[in-house]
Design a protein around this motif. Structure first.
Motif, mmCIF file in Angstrom:
data_model
loop_
_atom_site.group_PDB
_atom_site.id
_atom_site.type_symbol
_atom_site.label_atom_id
_atom_site.label_comp_id
_atom_site.label_asym_id
_atom_site.label_seq_id
_atom_site.Cartn_x
_atom_site.Cartn_y
_atom_site.Cartn_z
ATOM 1 N N GLY A 7 14.341 71.062 77.462
ATOM 2 C CA GLY A 7 15.222 70.775 78.586
ATOM 3 C C GLY A 7 14.615 69.963 79.702
ATOM 4 O O GLY A 7 15.305 69.608 80.658
ATOM 5 N N GLY A 8 13.323 69.677 79.608
ATOM 6 C CA GLY A 8 12.712 68.864 80.640
ATOM 7 C C GLY A 8 13.196 67.428 80.576
ATOM 8 O O GLY A 8 13.888 67.028 79.635
ATOM 9 N N GLY A 9 12.833 66.651 81.582
ATOM 10 C CA GLY A 9 13.239 65.256 81.599
ATOM 11 C C GLY A 9 13.014 64.647 82.965
ATOM 12 O O GLY A 9 12.313 65.217 83.801
ATOM 13 N N SER A 10 13.607 63.471 83.158
ATOM 14 C CA SER A 10 13.478 62.754 84.420
ATOM 15 C C SER A 10 14.823 62.711 85.118
ATOM 16 O O SER A 10 15.835 62.349 84.502
ATOM 17 N N VAL A 11 14.829 63.084 86.383
ATOM 18 C CA VAL A 11 16.054 63.068 87.180
ATOM 19 C C VAL A 11 15.741 62.543 88.566
ATOM 20 O O VAL A 11 14.574 62.533 88.985
ATOM 21 N N LYS A 85 13.635 68.335 93.874
ATOM 22 C CA LYS A 85 12.882 67.519 94.820
ATOM 23 C C LYS A 85 11.702 66.878 94.092
ATOM 24 O O LYS A 85 11.230 67.418 93.079
ATOM 25 N N PRO A 86 11.182 65.775 94.611
ATOM 26 C CA PRO A 86 10.004 65.160 93.976
ATOM 27 C C PRO A 86 8.836 66.139 93.826
ATOM 28 O O PRO A 86 8.085 66.052 92.843
ATOM 29 N N GLU A 87 8.701 67.059 94.760
ATOM 30 C CA GLU A 87 7.594 68.021 94.678
ATOM 31 C C GLU A 87 7.781 69.057 93.574
ATOM 32 O O GLU A 87 6.889 69.864 93.307
ATOM 33 N N TYR A 114 1.772 85.653 75.829
ATOM 34 C CA TYR A 114 2.250 84.472 75.099
ATOM 35 C C TYR A 114 2.622 83.360 76.072
ATOM 36 O O TYR A 114 3.202 83.612 77.129
ATOM 37 N N TRP A 115 2.309 82.134 75.666
ATOM 38 C CA TRP A 115 2.624 80.942 76.462
ATOM 39 C C TRP A 115 3.270 79.882 75.569
ATOM 40 O O TRP A 115 2.932 79.757 74.389
ATOM 41 N N GLY A 116 4.168 79.122 76.173
ATOM 42 C CA GLY A 116 4.695 77.961 75.491
ATOM 43 C C GLY A 116 3.816 76.752 75.732
ATOM 44 O O GLY A 116 2.823 76.830 76.463
ATOM 45 N N GLN A 117 4.189 75.627 75.127
ATOM 46 C CA GLN A 117 3.392 74.403 75.226
ATOM 47 C C GLN A 117 3.767 73.569 76.441
ATOM 48 O O GLN A 117 3.032 72.652 76.811
ATOM 49 N N GLY A 118 4.887 73.867 77.043
ATOM 50 C CA GLY A 118 5.273 73.175 78.260
ATOM 51 C C GLY A 118 6.310 72.083 78.041
ATOM 52 O O GLY A 118 6.406 71.505 76.949
ATOM 53 N N THR A 119 7.063 71.808 79.080
ATOM 54 C CA THR A 119 8.031 70.710 79.082
ATOM 55 C C THR A 119 7.931 70.009 80.433
ATOM 56 O O THR A 119 7.858 70.659 81.472
ATOM 57 N N GLN A 120 7.895 68.683 80.409
ATOM 58 C CA GLN A 120 7.666 67.911 81.625
ATOM 59 C C GLN A 120 8.960 67.725 82.401
ATOM 60 O O GLN A 120 9.997 67.351 81.843
ATOM 61 N N VAL A 121 8.871 67.950 83.701
ATOM 62 C CA VAL A 121 9.972 67.673 84.623
ATOM 63 C C VAL A 121 9.485 66.654 85.639
ATOM 64 O O VAL A 121 8.450 66.863 86.282
ATOM 65 N N THR A 122 10.194 65.549 85.756
ATOM 66 C CA THR A 122 9.842 64.497 86.697
ATOM 67 C C THR A 122 11.035 64.204 87.590
ATOM 68 O O THR A 122 12.116 63.898 87.088
ATOM 69 N N VAL A 123 10.828 64.316 88.894
ATOM 70 C CA VAL A 123 11.890 64.084 89.860
ATOM 71 C C VAL A 123 11.503 62.890 90.722
ATOM 72 O O VAL A 123 10.467 62.906 91.381
ATOM 73 N N SER A 124 12.331 61.883 90.709
ATOM 74 C CA SER A 124 12.049 60.668 91.476
ATOM 75 C C SER A 124 12.864 60.662 92.771
ATOM 76 O O SER A 124 13.983 61.175 92.820
ATOM 77 N N SER A 125 12.275 60.034 93.772
ATOM 78 C CA SER A 125 12.950 59.994 95.083
ATOM 79 C C SER A 125 13.904 58.822 95.183
ATOM 80 O O SER A 125 13.903 57.930 94.352
#
Length: 125
Positions: A7-11, A85-87, A114-125
């Motif tokens: 579900g991660g992505g760029s918004v 937010k970008p932060e 237990y841990w997952g491998q992660g999903t990147q979230v990028t928020v642009s201003s």
């Protein structure tokens, strides 16, 4: 046991994303699950936790914007992120079954099983 985030992505700032974390390989419901995030060069931060009764806990910076929830029948954990937010840009991880407790306070000091491998979230201003 595996935890898999998606579900991660760029918004753009102000947008929304919903992260999912599906747990496989177990038949029991976890006592506690949580979301964490990490930016390169910084320590991992606890974002939100939820226990088996549905009690939730959030770090101050996301209160009122993020909502953690779970679907026990689907063995899936969610993080609805609104007003991004970008932060908020970071790699987001889910984790389950800490050694003790379940509040987000001091979440990173606990040993999570237990841990997952992660999903990147990028928020642009």
């Amino acid at each position: 046991v595996q935890l898999e985030e998606s579900g991660g992505g760029s918004v753009q700032a102000g947008g929304s994303l919903r992260l999912s974390c599906t747990k496989s390989g177990v038949t029991y419901n976890s006592r506690c699950m949580g979301w964490f995030r990490q930016v390169p060069g910084k320590e991992r931060e606890g974002v939100a936790t939820i226990d088996s009764d549905g009690d939730t806990s959030y770090t101050d910076s996301v209160k009122g914007r993020f909502t953690i929830s779970q679907d026990k029948a689907k063995n899936t954990l969610y993080l609805q992120m609104n007003e991004l937010k970008p932060e908020d840009t970071a790699m987001y991880y889910c984790a389950s079954d800490p050694a003790w407790g379940c509040t987000v306070v001091a979440a990173t000091s606990r040993r999570w099983t237990y841990w997952g491998q992660g999903t990147q979230v990028t928020v642009s201003s």
